[in-house]
Write a protein that holds these residues in place. Structure first.
Motif, PDB file in Angstrom:
ATOM      1  N   ASP A  22       0.636  -1.127   0.056  1.00  0.00           N
ATOM      2  CA  ASP A  22       0.174  -0.316  -0.256  1.00  0.00           C
ATOM      3  C   ASP A  22       0.605   1.597  -0.313  1.00  0.00           C
ATOM      4  O   ASP A  22       2.100   1.027   0.140  1.00  0.00           O
ATOM      5  N   ALA A  23       0.489   2.086  -0.303  1.00  0.00           N
ATOM      6  CA  ALA A  23       0.975   4.127   0.069  1.00  0.00           C
ATOM      7  C   ALA A  23       1.148   3.563   1.517  1.00  0.00           C
ATOM      8  O   ALA A  23       0.371   3.660   2.365  1.00  0.00           O
ATOM      9  N   ALA A  24       2.571   4.634   1.622  1.00  0.00           N
ATOM     10  CA  ALA A  24       3.300   4.157   3.234  1.00  0.00           C
ATOM     11  C   ALA A  24       3.634   5.286   3.554  1.00  0.00           C
ATOM     12  O   ALA A  24       4.708   6.250   2.601  1.00  0.00           O
ATOM     13  N   ASP A  25       3.198   5.900   4.285  1.00  0.00           N
ATOM     14  CA  ASP A  25       3.238   7.793   4.714  1.00  0.00           C
ATOM     15  C   ASP A  25       3.294   7.923   6.261  1.00  0.00           C
ATOM     16  O   ASP A  25       2.959   7.011   6.594  1.00  0.00           O
ATOM     17  N   ARG A  26       4.106   8.903   6.598  1.00  0.00           N
ATOM     18  CA  ARG A  26       3.461   9.858   8.033  1.00  0.00           C
ATOM     19  C   ARG A  26       1.722   9.052   8.658  1.00  0.00           C
ATOM     20  O   ARG A  26       2.397   8.684   9.938  1.00  0.00           O
ATOM     21  N   GLU A  27       1.125   9.180   7.836  1.00  0.00           N
ATOM     22  CA  GLU A  27      -0.550   8.763   8.171  1.00  0.00           C
ATOM     23  C   GLU A  27      -0.473   7.366   9.289  1.00  0.00           C
ATOM     24  O   GLU A  27      -1.311   7.262  10.040  1.00  0.00           O
ATOM     25  N   ASN A  28       0.237   6.555   7.962  1.00  0.00           N
ATOM     26  CA  ASN A  28      -0.224   5.384   8.234  1.00  0.00           C
ATOM     27  C   ASN A  28       0.290   4.630   8.839  1.00  0.00           C
ATOM     28  O   ASN A  28       0.945   3.003   8.284  1.00  0.00           O
ATOM     29  N   GLY A  29       1.182   5.583   9.243  1.00  0.00           N
ATOM     30  CA  GLY A  29       2.873   4.244   9.488  1.00  0.00           C
ATOM     31  C   GLY A  29       3.714   3.731   9.669  1.00  0.00           C
ATOM     32  O   GLY A  29       4.173   2.798   9.502  1.00  0.00           O
ATOM     33  N   GLY A  30       4.221   4.559   8.349  1.00  0.00           N
ATOM     34  CA  GLY A  30       5.275   4.227   7.050  1.00  0.00           C
ATOM     35  C   GLY A  30       6.654   3.997   8.091  1.00  0.00           C
ATOM     36  O   GLY A  30       7.281   4.492   8.706  1.00  0.00           O
ATOM     37  N   LEU A  31       7.865   3.601   7.267  1.00  0.00           N
ATOM     38  CA  LEU A  31       8.694   3.700   7.708  1.00  0.00           C
ATOM     39  C   LEU A  31       9.886   4.245   8.313  1.00  0.00           C
ATOM     40  O   LEU A  31       9.951   5.509   7.270  1.00  0.00           O
ATOM     41  N   GLU A  32      10.642   4.682   8.928  1.00  0.00           N
ATOM     42  CA  GLU A  32      11.795   6.021   9.429  1.00  0.00           C
ATOM     43  C   GLU A  32      12.728   5.407   9.232  1.00  0.00           C
ATOM     44  O   GLU A  32      12.941   3.705  10.372  1.00  0.00           O
ATOM     45  N   VAL A  33      13.967   5.561   9.193  1.00  0.00           N
ATOM     46  CA  VAL A  33      15.281   4.899   9.111  1.00  0.00           C
ATOM     47  C   VAL A  33      16.753   6.016   9.285  1.00  0.00           C
ATOM     48  O   VAL A  33      15.932   7.506   9.774  1.00  0.00           O
ATOM     49  N   VAL A  34      17.377   5.586   9.790  1.00  0.00           N
ATOM     50  CA  VAL A  34      18.225   6.438  10.624  1.00  0.00           C
ATOM     51  C   VAL A  34      19.611   6.687  10.452  1.00  0.00           C
ATOM     52  O   VAL A  34      19.936   5.417  10.540  1.00  0.00           O
ATOM     53  N   PRO A  35      19.829   7.138   8.958  1.00  0.00           N
ATOM     54  CA  PRO A  35      20.654   7.324   7.971  1.00  0.00           C
ATOM     55  C   PRO A  35      22.475   7.064   9.150  1.00  0.00           C
ATOM     56  O   PRO A  35      22.266   7.961   9.673  1.00  0.00           O
ATOM     57  N   PRO A  62      23.217  10.019  19.007  1.00  0.00           N
ATOM     58  CA  PRO A  62      23.049  11.580  19.129  1.00  0.00           C
ATOM     59  C   PRO A  62      23.797  11.847  17.668  1.00  0.00           C
ATOM     60  O   PRO A  62      24.968  12.027  16.948  1.00  0.00           O
ATOM     61  N   GLY A  63      22.976  13.350  17.728  1.00  0.00           N
ATOM     62  CA  GLY A  63      23.672  13.702  16.812  1.00  0.00           C
ATOM     63  C   GLY A  63      22.846  13.296  14.779  1.00  0.00           C
ATOM     64  O   GLY A  63      22.839  13.757  14.230  1.00  0.00           O
ATOM     65  N   LEU A  64      22.335  12.197  15.117  1.00  0.00           N
ATOM     66  CA  LEU A  64      21.651  11.249  13.844  1.00  0.00           C
ATOM     67  C   LEU A  64      20.131  11.445  14.130  1.00  0.00           C
ATOM     68  O   LEU A  64      19.170  11.573  15.118  1.00  0.00           O
ATOM     69  N   THR A  65      19.278  11.654  13.654  1.00  0.00           N
ATOM     70  CA  THR A  65      18.197  11.402  13.616  1.00  0.00           C
ATOM     71  C   THR A  65      16.885  10.691  12.361  1.00  0.00           C
ATOM     72  O   THR A  65      17.931  10.883  11.074  1.00  0.00           O
ATOM     73  N   ALA A  66      16.153  10.067  12.407  1.00  0.00           N
ATOM     74  CA  ALA A  66      15.184   9.590  11.428  1.00  0.00           C
ATOM     75  C   ALA A  66      14.682  10.242  10.729  1.00  0.00           C
ATOM     76  O   ALA A  66      14.407  11.043  10.890  1.00  0.00           O
ATOM     77  N   VAL A  67      14.451   9.754  10.050  1.00  0.00           N
ATOM     78  CA  VAL A  67      13.752  10.214   8.546  1.00  0.00           C
ATOM     79  C   VAL A  67      13.179   9.098   7.810  1.00  0.00           C
ATOM     80  O   VAL A  67      13.072   8.187   7.174  1.00  0.00           O
ATOM     81  N   PRO A  68      11.606  10.044   7.759  1.00  0.00           N
ATOM     82  CA  PRO A  68      10.591   8.814   6.539  1.00  0.00           C
ATOM     83  C   PRO A  68      11.224   8.433   5.590  1.00  0.00           C
ATOM     84  O   PRO A  68      11.383   8.880   4.510  1.00  0.00           O
ATOM     85  N   VAL A  69      10.347   7.663   5.321  1.00  0.00           N
ATOM     86  CA  VAL A  69      10.455   7.038   3.436  1.00  0.00           C
ATOM     87  C   VAL A  69       9.699   6.311   3.093  1.00  0.00           C
ATOM     88  O   VAL A  69       8.114   5.651   3.196  1.00  0.00           O
ATOM     89  N   ASP A  70       8.475   7.731   2.359  1.00  0.00           N
ATOM     90  CA  ASP A  70       7.015   7.876   1.315  1.00  0.00           C
ATOM     91  C   ASP A  70       7.526   6.694   0.508  1.00  0.00           C
ATOM     92  O   ASP A  70       8.531   6.497  -0.115  1.00  0.00           O
ATOM     93  N   MET A  71       6.346   5.091   0.282  1.00  0.00           N
ATOM     94  CA  MET A  71       6.803   4.739  -0.799  1.00  0.00           C
ATOM     95  C   MET A  71       5.690   4.813  -1.503  1.00  0.00           C
ATOM     96  O   MET A  71       4.259   4.404  -0.488  1.00  0.00           O
ATOM     97  N   ALA A  72       5.375   3.847  -2.154  1.00  0.00           N
ATOM     98  CA  ALA A  72       4.044   3.430  -3.145  1.00  0.00           C
ATOM     99  C   ALA A  72       4.330   1.956  -3.256  1.00  0.00           C
ATOM    100  O   ALA A  72       5.094   1.142  -3.196  1.00  0.00           O
ATOM    101  N   PRO A  73       2.625   2.044  -3.940  1.00  0.00           N
ATOM    102  CA  PRO A  73       3.306   0.249  -3.823  1.00  0.00           C
ATOM    103  C   PRO A  73       3.942  -0.844  -5.120  1.00  0.00           C
ATOM    104  O   PRO A  73       3.868  -0.146  -5.583  1.00  0.00           O
ATOM    105  N   GLY A  74       3.963  -2.214  -4.421  1.00  0.00           N
ATOM    106  CA  GLY A  74       5.704  -1.803  -5.346  1.00  0.00           C
ATOM    107  C   GLY A  74       7.061  -1.060  -5.852  1.00  0.00           C
ATOM    108  O   GLY A  74       7.518  -1.845  -6.418  1.00  0.00           O
TER     109      GLY A  74
END
Length: 267
Positions: A141-154, A182-194
């Motif tokens: 499914d589309a995955a974004d901040r509203e429906n609980g998409g993934l966040e990663v800490v590069p 410390p010094g690192l931040t989580a960033v969202p990864v919005d995705m589309a189906p597929g």
């Protein structure tokens, strides 16, 4: 990213993750979703899919009736084909620098109102030695901040596997929580189906609750290791990308990806 896409490989090496857009087509994603819709309708499969819902519990916690599916490739021919898909194999061979082995599959329904999974590192559970694993996270499914998409800490992919803290059970179904260093931040990864997100097994990643009123955030995940892997947790059984079993010695302390909190009593 393709096998010859140096920018995708460079991002993976520098940040610990890379997204391949539209690797799977709409019909393939619809087929995968239909497979798990049918599995859900059929009821429990011990050891793989074990809903524990009553009407009251289901209202309190959607994950009681829609828990994740563990190792669906062992019970579903379609899931096995997805786990071993040649397109994944080509990319994984580039990312790992050697032939991949498949170690695990999972499917998450994540219905509206479901809790997320606190930030964690996959190799805390797989215990791959030497090195680490790589995940291929397929958005259904589309995955974004509203429906609980993934966040990663590069950047955390270059760090050790941390000893986790305990997560907030109101926000996470799993106990383990690894805060961003410390010094690192989580960033969202919005995705589309597929779309497919590939990430290093030491990368800190997680997701928040699904706060949408009516949107699922379904996903199919495979975990892979390099052919030179010498040990892995006993919960996992590795396969070549042709489907042949490869027995590896067992490493200690392993378990499924996320230790779930004890089910809450019905209200």
């Amino acid at each position: 990213m393709t096998v010859t896409d140096r920018s995708g490989l460079r991002q993976f090496e520098e940040s610990g993750f890379a997204v391949v857009r539209a690797l799977f087509g709409p019909a393939e994603i619809e087929e995968l979703c239909a497979e798990f819709t049918a599995l859900h309708a059929a009821g429990p499969v011990p050891g793989h899919f074990e809903p524990r819902a009553t009407e009251t519990e289901s209202t309190a916690d959607p994950l009681h009736s829609y828990p994740r599916v563990l190792h669906p490739h062992r019970i579903s021919a379609l899931s096995l084909r997805r786990l071993l898909d040649p397109r994944l194999r080509d990319i994984l061979r580039t990312l790992l620098g050697e032939e991949p082995l498949a170690a695990q599959s999972m499917f998450y329904f994540k219905p509206p109102g479901a809790r997320g999974q606190a930030p964690h590192q996959d190799n805390f559970y797989l215990r791959v030695e030497p090195g680490t694993c790589v995940a291929a996270w397929i958005a259904c499914d589309a995955a974004d901040r509203e429906n609980g998409g993934l966040e990663v800490v590069p950047g955390t992919h270059r760090m050790r596997v941390f000893c986790p803290e305990e997560a907030d059970p109101a926000l996470s179904f799993a106990r383990e929580h690894v805060p961003a260093p410390p010094g690192l931040t989580a960033v969202p990864v919005d995705m589309a189906p597929g779309d497919v997100l590939f990430f290093n097994g030491s990368l800190v990643h997680g997701s928040g609750p699904n706060r949408s009123p009516d949107r699922f955030r379904r996903s199919f995940i495979g975990h892979y290791v390099g052919r030179s892997t010498q040990r892995i947790g006993g919960f996992y059984r590795t396969l070549t990308m042709s489907g042949d079993p490869v027995a590896l010695p067992e490493s200690g302390g392993a378990g499924p990806c996320g230790t779930e909190f004890t089910p809450r009593a019905p209200h």
